[in-house]
Design a protein around this motif. Sequence first.
Motif, PDB file in Angstrom:
ATOM      1  N   LEU A  40       0.777  -1.416   0.180  1.00 45.73           N
ATOM      2  CA  LEU A  40       0.153  -0.051   0.062  1.00 45.73           C
ATOM      3  C   LEU A  40       0.892   1.251   0.023  1.00 45.73           C
TER       4      LEU A  40
ATOM      5  N   LEU B  85       0.826   3.212  -3.068  1.00 43.56           N
ATOM      6  CA  LEU B  85      -0.456   3.758  -3.748  1.00 43.56           C
ATOM      7  C   LEU B  85      -0.648   5.146  -3.182  1.00 43.56           C
TER       8      LEU B  85
ATOM      9  N   LEU C 236      -2.259   7.219  -1.045  1.00 44.10           N
ATOM     10  CA  LEU C 236      -2.965   7.244  -0.054  1.00 44.10           C
ATOM     11  C   LEU C 236      -2.221   7.913   1.162  1.00 44.10           C
ATOM     12  N   GLN C 237      -2.863   8.614   2.025  1.00 46.94           N
ATOM     13  CA  GLN C 237      -2.174   9.231   2.946  1.00 46.94           C
ATOM     14  C   GLN C 237      -1.576   8.046   4.016  1.00 46.94           C
ATOM     15  N   ASN C 238      -0.518   8.739   4.795  1.00 47.56           N
ATOM     16  CA  ASN C 238       0.196   7.894   5.589  1.00 47.56           C
ATOM     17  C   ASN C 238      -0.883   6.914   6.516  1.00 47.56           C
ATOM     18  N   GLY C 239      -1.517   7.492   7.065  1.00 50.54           N
ATOM     19  CA  GLY C 239      -2.584   7.131   8.159  1.00 50.54           C
ATOM     20  C   GLY C 239      -3.364   5.961   7.469  1.00 50.54           C
ATOM     21  N   GLU C 240      -3.959   6.239   6.568  1.00 55.73           N
ATOM     22  CA  GLU C 240      -4.593   5.291   5.587  1.00 55.73           C
ATOM     23  C   GLU C 240      -3.753   3.985   5.208  1.00 55.73           C
TER      24      GLU C 240
ATOM     25  N   MET D 104      -3.612   1.832   8.390  1.00 56.93           N
ATOM     26  CA  MET D 104      -4.777   1.475   8.716  1.00 56.93           C
ATOM     27  C   MET D 104      -5.471   0.324   7.707  1.00 56.93           C
ATOM     28  N   PHE D 105      -5.452   0.789   6.447  1.00 58.55           N
ATOM     29  CA  PHE D 105      -5.805  -0.217   5.385  1.00 58.55           C
ATOM     30  C   PHE D 105      -4.945  -1.407   5.292  1.00 58.55           C
TER      31      PHE D 105
ATOM     32  N   LEU E  45      -3.410  -2.892   7.917  1.00 57.73           N
ATOM     33  CA  LEU E  45      -3.703  -3.563   9.218  1.00 57.73           C
ATOM     34  C   LEU E  45      -4.949  -4.438   8.630  1.00 57.73           C
ATOM     35  N   PHE E  46      -6.152  -3.652   8.409  1.00 57.48           N
ATOM     36  CA  PHE E  46      -7.363  -4.568   8.209  1.00 57.48           C
ATOM     37  C   PHE E  46      -7.234  -5.267   6.811  1.00 57.48           C
ATOM     38  N   SER E  47      -6.478  -5.005   5.815  1.00 64.28           N
ATOM     39  CA  SER E  47      -6.429  -5.916   4.754  1.00 64.28           C
ATOM     40  C   SER E  47      -5.805  -7.161   5.023  1.00 64.28           C
TER      41      SER E  47
ATOM     42  N   ILE F  42      -5.540  -8.720   7.714  1.00 57.31           N
ATOM     43  CA  ILE F  42      -6.327  -9.440   8.659  1.00 57.31           C
ATOM     44  C   ILE F  42      -7.291 -10.495   7.708  1.00 57.31           C
ATOM     45  N   ALA F  43      -7.654  -9.825   6.694  1.00 58.27           N
ATOM     46  CA  ALA F  43      -8.519 -10.407   5.859  1.00 58.27           C
ATOM     47  C   ALA F  43      -7.905 -11.359   4.633  1.00 58.27           C
TER      48      ALA F  43
END
Lengths: 114, 529
Positions: A52, A55, A57-61, A64-65, A67-69, A71-72
């Motif tokens: 990521l 891409l 995206l902002q650093n925080g995104e 977080m993305f 982390l959640f990606s 896990i899935a």
Amino acid sequence: MRLEGLNSENSMFIGILLAVAAISSFAMLGFAGVRTALGFAALMFLPFYLILNNLDLQNGEKAMFALFSSIALFPSFAYWLGFIVPFKAAMAITFIVLVILAYAVKKWLKKRST
Amino acid sequence: MKISLKKIELISVAVLYIAALYLWTLPIQKNSMPFGDVDASSHFAVGDYISANDRSIAKVPYYIFSRYGGQNAAFPGYLWYAPQYWTNLGISQVLGGGRIIPFFIMIAIFSSLTILSAYFLMRRLFGFWPAFLSSFLLIFSTRDYMVYLWGQWPQALSFAFTPIALYCFYQYYKEGMKPIYLYFLALFLSAQFFFHPQGLIASAGALIALSLILLVRDKKIPFSFKHLLISVILFLLISAAFAPFNFGSFFIELTTGQPEQVKSYQLDKLFRWYQGIKNDPGLPDFYFKYNNSHGSLNNSLLSWWTLPFLLAGILVLAIRRKDEDFVLLSWLISFYFLTRLTVFGYGARDIRMFAYEAHVFYPIIAIGLVSLSSIPKQAVLKKYLKYGLIALFIVLAVSVNGKSAYDVLKSQQNSIGRINPWQYETAEWLKSNTDEMSDIYDCGTLGFQNYAAKIKWFGVLSQRHFVVEDKEISSTDYVLVDYTDALLLKNQDYANFLQNYEASFQNSTPVYNKNNVRLYKTNGAVKCG
């Protein structure tokens, strides 16, 4: 592979935060706690963050993305590979493939921009 | 090293989450035995089997087949949920090098992830303090730690994705329909499908409500059909590719069976907030009391302290109606309808949707509190009031909600409802020394009369089938007589009862005899109790 926004000062700060997280995990839950927390961060989170990071995206995104990606998607790949190879090997292969993918995406984007 | 505001924020979030993990891992800090009621043991079973045998499985293992073998409507005998959650737990066992503690660390991380996802959403919408305060309060959420203790773990993780899903849609809208956010939304909705459909329904409800509000306000559809179509295809592809045995089952369950369970439409539910105590015997009374669920279990007057802020927050959102306010309002509106589905003839288990109430309420409570500081006209007074209120919030959150949460989570360390070390040792012995297809009948472990949670834990820890229904008793291969709980409870009647039952084996030699647990090889059994 260079991470965006990660200069030496930030690296030191992130290092301190990671050390605090590791010490806290150890204090609360012993060696198993450290292994699980850091293992999760290194094996699952990191490859997705590297992907990521390429891409728009902002650093925080990105964090977080990732982390959640992770896990899935990490278990999705490892689970299906686990029918072909031993499960532990499936975990390792998933990690390696994701890191290679992150590198390939970076190369591809660089090539495309030039 | 310069400490910028950004770094201070990062430190604050790290401290917040470490504090959360400290609290949430209290049950395993001085007791390394598993915990969790209802279906908890089954969530342990699949990942544990995968890591122990070093291979993935598609079908339900024999030892839990009688309970879950028929739950996949499309593919009977196959895993009843998508495998991702359990695979993560198998991975945690490999990473942590243990069977129980790493598993429960991962459970604690997953169950508390809403704290981070809510922070992320609120930080983007309303800034640092509302984000920090709502996440701070979520650490002590009774709803959430109860779901965690009861073992409804996949559901907890699924709900944690909803703030991220809302964030994606909001960013998509705010950034002029930048498609990448909608594609990530598709991925996160698939993740919710993997972990638990309830989370997916919660997100879908909030997104539909938000889209409708934006559509009415802007008189324009807030998304591009092309992006939507790609996202839907992406969602279907990811879900079907990674959970093919569960994808069909989900839609079969969604479209069949539910409406007929509704006996009456209960229109009165529309005019009350908590209404279903009698409808769901699986949920305790306190679950339907505001002060217990969002304050403290001790019923003090202070346990109501969040309610005025919640009402103030709703009022502020309704009056202000900025884009970010609509996100929270949509979430609240969809929550209202999803917890009242029976009114519209859908489902009889809408009451279970209350599980994510705190995720919706706490951000609004934080908004209510922070907004109060804007009442005075003088800037200095505003500042003092703001920090005064924040300090008050933190003190009340810790002393009321925090104390209650700490007491409950800490008390789990000594719960008799958990497998004890002697039972665990027996389970390990069974795993190594009995045939995989053995049927074991338990007499003595707490709750044995109605095959309660501990019997199920015994089964998954030993990876052997423990009889969980009377009709299975005749196929028993081993009878396990367990005195440990009777001795821990110092209950002589309980122990005498077990002795009487065990007397029927006086001519047999136990194949296992250790720590007041004995195992007899038999051919069928007589019901105990």
